[in-house]
Design a protein around this motif. Structure first.
Motif, PDB file in Angstrom:
ATOM      1  N   TYR A 110      72.238   8.394 -27.030  1.00 51.17           N
ATOM      2  CA  TYR A 110      70.833   7.617 -27.210  1.00 51.17           C
ATOM      3  C   TYR A 110      69.588   8.508 -27.801  1.00 51.17           C
ATOM      4  CZ  TYR A 110      72.455   2.527 -28.005  1.00 51.17           C
ATOM      5  OH  TYR A 110      72.513   1.409 -28.983  1.00 51.17           O
ATOM      6  N   PHE A 111      69.903   9.438 -26.584  1.00 50.06           N
ATOM      7  CA  PHE A 111      68.597  10.750 -26.641  1.00 50.06           C
ATOM      8  C   PHE A 111      68.898  10.894 -27.936  1.00 50.06           C
ATOM      9  CE2 PHE A 111      67.815  15.194 -25.349  1.00 50.06           C
ATOM     10  CZ  PHE A 111      66.367  14.766 -25.366  1.00 50.06           C
ATOM     11  N   ILE A 112      69.949  11.492 -27.806  1.00 51.11           N
ATOM     12  CA  ILE A 112      70.449  12.188 -29.806  1.00 51.11           C
ATOM     13  C   ILE A 112      70.119  11.934 -31.000  1.00 51.11           C
ATOM     14  CG2 ILE A 112      72.554  13.821 -30.597  1.00 51.11           C
ATOM     15  CD1 ILE A 112      73.493  14.000 -28.281  1.00 51.11           C
ATOM     16  N   GLU A 113      70.421  10.416 -30.604  1.00 49.48           N
ATOM     17  CA  GLU A 113      69.711   9.563 -32.000  1.00 49.48           C
ATOM     18  C   GLU A 113      68.440   9.816 -31.809  1.00 49.48           C
ATOM     19  OE1 GLU A 113      70.583   5.412 -33.758  1.00 49.48           O
ATOM     20  OE2 GLU A 113      71.800   7.880 -34.072  1.00 49.48           O
ATOM     21  N   GLY A 114      67.442   9.547 -30.626  1.00 51.24           N
ATOM     22  CA  GLY A 114      66.321   9.638 -30.713  1.00 51.24           C
ATOM     23  C   GLY A 114      65.785  10.933 -31.452  1.00 51.24           C
ATOM     24  N   VAL A 115      66.409  12.506 -31.290  1.00 53.56           N
ATOM     25  CA  VAL A 115      66.023  13.271 -31.408  1.00 53.56           C
ATOM     26  C   VAL A 115      66.426  13.418 -33.061  1.00 53.56           C
ATOM     27  CG1 VAL A 115      66.497  16.153 -31.115  1.00 53.56           C
ATOM     28  CG2 VAL A 115      66.713  15.012 -29.220  1.00 53.56           C
ATOM     29  N   ASN A 116      67.157  12.956 -33.558  1.00 49.26           N
ATOM     30  CA  ASN A 116      67.866  13.310 -34.608  1.00 49.26           C
ATOM     31  C   ASN A 116      66.720  12.534 -35.819  1.00 49.26           C
ATOM     32  OD1 ASN A 116      69.568  13.404 -36.854  1.00 49.26           O
ATOM     33  ND2 ASN A 116      69.259  11.245 -37.270  1.00 49.26           N
ATOM     34  N   TYR A 117      66.442  11.835 -35.080  1.00 47.24           N
ATOM     35  CA  TYR A 117      65.204  10.475 -35.687  1.00 47.24           C
ATOM     36  C   TYR A 117      63.773  10.985 -35.502  1.00 47.24           C
ATOM     37  CZ  TYR A 117      68.444   7.573 -37.770  1.00 47.24           C
ATOM     38  OH  TYR A 117      69.864   7.844 -38.849  1.00 47.24           O
ATOM     39  N   ARG A 118      63.066  12.706 -35.227  1.00 48.52           N
ATOM     40  CA  ARG A 118      62.055  12.808 -34.821  1.00 48.52           C
ATOM     41  C   ARG A 118      61.381  12.553 -35.967  1.00 48.52           C
ATOM     42  NH1 ARG A 118      62.226  17.027 -29.336  1.00 48.52           N
ATOM     43  NH2 ARG A 118      63.200  15.659 -28.452  1.00 48.52           N
ATOM     44  N   VAL A 119      59.692  13.123 -36.274  1.00 46.42           N
ATOM     45  CA  VAL A 119      59.391  12.193 -37.370  1.00 46.42           C
ATOM     46  C   VAL A 119      58.267  13.138 -36.546  1.00 46.42           C
ATOM     47  CG1 VAL A 119      57.596  11.582 -39.051  1.00 46.42           C
ATOM     48  CG2 VAL A 119      59.748   9.991 -38.234  1.00 46.42           C
ATOM     49  N   ILE A 159      50.379   6.836 -40.478  1.00 42.86           N
ATOM     50  CA  ILE A 159      50.787   5.604 -41.824  1.00 42.86           C
ATOM     51  C   ILE A 159      52.659   6.547 -42.145  1.00 42.86           C
ATOM     52  CG2 ILE A 159      50.757   6.108 -43.853  1.00 42.86           C
ATOM     53  CD1 ILE A 159      47.524   6.355 -44.104  1.00 42.86           C
ATOM     54  N   LYS A 160      53.029   7.753 -41.670  1.00 41.78           N
ATOM     55  CA  LYS A 160      54.169   7.465 -41.337  1.00 41.78           C
ATOM     56  C   LYS A 160      54.955   6.442 -40.608  1.00 41.78           C
ATOM     57  CE  LYS A 160      54.572  12.454 -42.205  1.00 41.78           C
ATOM     58  NZ  LYS A 160      54.140  13.781 -41.553  1.00 41.78           N
ATOM     59  N   THR A 161      55.014   6.668 -39.372  1.00 42.04           N
ATOM     60  CA  THR A 161      55.292   5.647 -38.058  1.00 42.04           C
ATOM     61  C   THR A 161      54.583   5.143 -37.586  1.00 42.04           C
ATOM     62  OG1 THR A 161      54.420   7.445 -36.376  1.00 42.04           O
ATOM     63  CG2 THR A 161      56.554   7.813 -37.526  1.00 42.04           C
ATOM     64  N   ILE A 192      65.199   3.465 -22.716  1.00 48.18           N
ATOM     65  CA  ILE A 192      64.941   4.814 -22.683  1.00 48.18           C
ATOM     66  C   ILE A 192      65.235   6.580 -23.146  1.00 48.18           C
ATOM     67  CG2 ILE A 192      63.739   6.083 -20.386  1.00 48.18           C
ATOM     68  CD1 ILE A 192      63.410   3.473 -19.424  1.00 48.18           C
ATOM     69  N   ALA A 193      66.274   6.263 -23.410  1.00 49.08           N
ATOM     70  CA  ALA A 193      66.402   7.012 -23.391  1.00 49.08           C
ATOM     71  C   ALA A 193      66.553   8.030 -24.436  1.00 49.08           C
ATOM     72  CB  ALA A 193      68.379   7.426 -23.444  1.00 49.08           C
ATOM     73  N   ARG A 194      66.600   6.798 -25.651  1.00 51.36           N
ATOM     74  CA  ARG A 194      65.939   6.939 -27.209  1.00 51.36           C
ATOM     75  C   ARG A 194      65.206   7.679 -27.295  1.00 51.36           C
ATOM     76  NH1 ARG A 194      64.900   4.493 -32.270  1.00 51.36           N
ATOM     77  NH2 ARG A 194      65.900   5.340 -33.429  1.00 51.36           N
ATOM     78  N   TYR A 195      63.300   6.348 -26.842  1.00 51.41           N
ATOM     79  CA  TYR A 195      61.972   7.670 -26.311  1.00 51.41           C
ATOM     80  C   TYR A 195      61.904   8.082 -26.300  1.00 51.41           C
ATOM     81  CZ  TYR A 195      60.917   2.783 -26.429  1.00 51.41           C
ATOM     82  OH  TYR A 195      60.390   0.802 -27.519  1.00 51.41           O
ATOM     83  N   ALA A 196      63.062   9.125 -25.513  1.00 51.42           N
ATOM     84  CA  ALA A 196      62.886  10.459 -24.742  1.00 51.42           C
ATOM     85  C   ALA A 196      63.006  11.282 -26.243  1.00 51.42           C
ATOM     86  CB  ALA A 196      63.299  10.600 -23.352  1.00 51.42           C
ATOM     87  N   GLY A 197      63.836  10.360 -26.647  1.00 54.92           N
ATOM     88  CA  GLY A 197      64.351  11.774 -27.739  1.00 54.92           C
ATOM     89  C   GLY A 197      63.780  11.826 -28.644  1.00 54.92           C
ATOM     90  N   ILE A 198      63.107  10.250 -29.126  1.00 50.58           N
ATOM     91  CA  ILE A 198      61.959  10.681 -30.635  1.00 50.58           C
ATOM     92  C   ILE A 198      61.189  11.364 -30.319  1.00 50.58           C
ATOM     93  CG2 ILE A 198      61.298   8.556 -29.487  1.00 50.58           C
ATOM     94  CD1 ILE A 198      62.448   7.526 -33.426  1.00 50.58           C
ATOM     95  N   SER A 199      60.550  11.429 -29.366  1.00 56.17           N
ATOM     96  CA  SER A 199      59.121  12.335 -28.454  1.00 56.17           C
ATOM     97  C   SER A 199      59.049  13.337 -29.111  1.00 56.17           C
ATOM     98  CB  SER A 199      59.030  12.040 -27.128  1.00 56.17           C
ATOM     99  OG  SER A 199      58.632  12.742 -26.593  1.00 56.17           O
ATOM    100  N   ASN A 200      58.763  13.945 -29.863  1.00 59.13           N
ATOM    101  CA  ASN A 200      58.355  15.465 -30.170  1.00 59.13           C
ATOM    102  C   ASN A 200      57.744  16.149 -29.457  1.00 59.13           C
ATOM    103  OD1 ASN A 200      58.379  14.817 -33.132  1.00 59.13           O
ATOM    104  ND2 ASN A 200      56.454  14.137 -33.451  1.00 59.13           N
ATOM    105  N   LYS A 201      57.813  16.005 -27.617  1.00 64.11           N
ATOM    106  CA  LYS A 201      57.469  16.953 -27.020  1.00 64.11           C
ATOM    107  C   LYS A 201      58.930  17.146 -25.942  1.00 64.11           C
ATOM    108  CE  LYS A 201      52.629  17.536 -24.676  1.00 64.11           C
ATOM    109  NZ  LYS A 201      51.629  17.372 -23.298  1.00 64.11           N
ATOM    110  N   VAL A 202      59.244  16.326 -25.805  1.00 61.58           N
ATOM    111  CA  VAL A 202      59.981  16.027 -25.150  1.00 61.58           C
ATOM    112  C   VAL A 202      61.136  17.811 -25.149  1.00 61.58           C
ATOM    113  CG1 VAL A 202      62.686  15.023 -23.656  1.00 61.58           C
ATOM    114  CG2 VAL A 202      60.407  13.624 -23.715  1.00 61.58           C
ATOM    115  N   THR A 203      61.100  18.317 -24.007  1.00 53.30           N
ATOM    116  CA  THR A 203      61.668  19.453 -24.487  1.00 53.30           C
ATOM    117  C   THR A 203      63.045  19.702 -23.571  1.00 53.30           C
ATOM    118  OG1 THR A 203      60.479  20.648 -23.585  1.00 53.30           O
ATOM    119  CG2 THR A 203      60.364  20.690 -25.426  1.00 53.30           C
ATOM    120  N   SER A 204      63.017  19.255 -22.460  1.00 52.98           N
ATOM    121  CA  SER A 204      64.438  18.712 -21.639  1.00 52.98           C
ATOM    122  C   SER A 204      64.846  17.277 -21.223  1.00 52.98           C
ATOM    123  CB  SER A 204      64.196  19.885 -20.602  1.00 52.98           C
ATOM    124  OG  SER A 204      63.365  19.352 -19.176  1.00 52.98           O
TER     125      SER A 204
END
Length: 388
Positions: free
Chosen positions: A297-306, A335-337, A260-272
């Motif tokens: 895992y949150f940081i890992e998600g942010v790193n892989y934002r597309v 098509i990217k993700t 869940i933390a990773r999903y939150a990180g990978i979201s382009n919209k989550v800002t806190s």
């Protein structure tokens, strides 16, 4: 940037940090220390903030707590293949009153989000979500909140703000900036039937623990659509945490809460992103290690934002149109993700520039359901909420 409200990371943690491997996270991040002061935040993407406030916990009996164990555990981890700068800004201490702490947190979050830095808040009681929500009053016209919790925390909003009633305050207090509220991992026996009915009548989303454990991917669209993510550690089952943190034999496990933390990180919209209700235990530090891994895992998600939600160029997405009960549903697939969205019709006629705001994250399963003449629930709730 003005961060007068933050006290530096303790010397105990910094001394421990000196003994770590040069490759460890603690040696690679910028740290607010009493010797060096506040670090330069130029180019920083995510920042840790501790908030030592728990007086509005309904079970508060005067106990103090620190976040040193979480920091020690986090600093000990090794970074992934990340291309981003991380800072630890220290702690917001208890104010003279709880409202003073709220004010300090609100101002700090507002400053960070304005400067495109994502705060990762580690806190005491979960009512701290309320001042974070208020920090967005002049930042965004409407805000979506996801609460990872076994309870809805609607409470009695006529009474003072507590960690079991902050959501009621968010819904009822002006200015009304809340568009969607979703609870992930709620457990029916911890919630009054009236609260469950109220969530339905407001067309808010709720995902039962059983649904989430059966298929963790169902929560990804809600997190992709969130601005604020708030995690109550009491949503984690007791076998995963330290003695003082044990609440229920049922709950999310460590793997699920990190996903869940990773999903939150990978979201382009989550800002806190915030993790609350931490209670240090003398018996072991398993909870602090879990929190550290969630942050990782949150940081890992942010790193892989597309950036995959800009549908202005036709070669970046596929478009699918299907009919459900004579209602035309329009889906987009990046098509990217490979992520999916569904168009919400109420803004599509108003202004083409608003098109990106009318797209609601969804799953491939929603498209398959629509092909079988079944209306996707997220789409239905969004339509109904807009007509309230």
């Amino acid at each position: 940037m003005d961060f007068n409200f933050l006290s530096p990371v303790s010397d105990f943690v910094l001394a421990h940090n000196e003994l770590l491997s040069p490759q460890a996270l603690g040696r690679k991040i910028k740290i607010h220390s009493s010797q060096q002061g506040m670090p330069d935040l130029e180019g920083v993407h995510v920042a840790i903030i501790g908030v030592l406030e728990n007086r509005n916990d309904i079970n508060y009996i005067g106990e103090e707590f620190r976040l040193d164990e979480i920091r020690n555990a986090f600093y000990n981890l090794f970074p992934g293949s990340w291309h981003m700068s991380i800072a630890d800004l220290g702690d917001i201490e208890k104010g003279e009153s709880v409202d003073d702490t709220y004010f300090a947190l609100k101002e700090t979050i507002n400053t960070l989000v304005k400067n495109k830095i994502i705060p990762m808040v580690i806190g005491g009681s979960q009512d701290l979500t309320y001042p974070i929500y208020r920090a967005y009053d002049n930042l965004a016209p409407m805000v979506n909140i996801v609460n990872v919790d076994s309870k809805f925390d609607l409470g009695d909003s006529a009474k003072g703000l507590k960690n079991n009633s902050f959501v009621g305050k968010i819904i009822l207090d002006q200015p009304y900036n809340l568009f969607n509220y979703a609870t992930i991992g709620y457990q029916t026996y911890f919630n009054a039937q009236e609260e469950i009915d109220l969530m339905d009548s407001l067309y808010f989303e709720s995902y039962r623990l059983g649904q989430v454990s059966h298929d963790i991917t169902i929560v990804e669209p809600a997190l992709r659509d969130a601005d604020i993510v708030s995690v109550d550690l009491n949503s984690v089952k007791s076998s995963e945490v330290s003695l003082k943190q044990k609440v229920s034999p049922n709950g999310l496990d460590g793997k699920e809460i990190c996903a869940i933390a990773r999903y939150a990180g990978i979201s382009n919209k989550v800002t806190s992103f915030g993790i609350y209700e931490y209670k240090p235990s003398k018996d072991d530090e398993i909870t602090s290690m879990l929190v550290a891994q969630m942050l990782w895992y949150f940081i890992e998600g942010v790193n892989y934002r597309v950036k995959d939600d800009d549908f202005s160029e036709e070669n970046t997405y596929q478009k699918f149109i299907t009919l459900v009960d004579s209602e035309e549903l329009v889906f987009y697939k990046s098509i990217k993700t490979g992520r999916w969205w569904i168009e919400i019709p109420f803004l599509s006629e108003v202004n083409n520039k608003l098109k990106r705001h009318t797209l609601l994250p969804c799953m491939h399963q929603d498209y398959k359901d629509a092909c079988n003449n079944k209306v996707p629930e997220r789409w239905y709730k969004a339509i109904r909420k807009n007509s309230l």
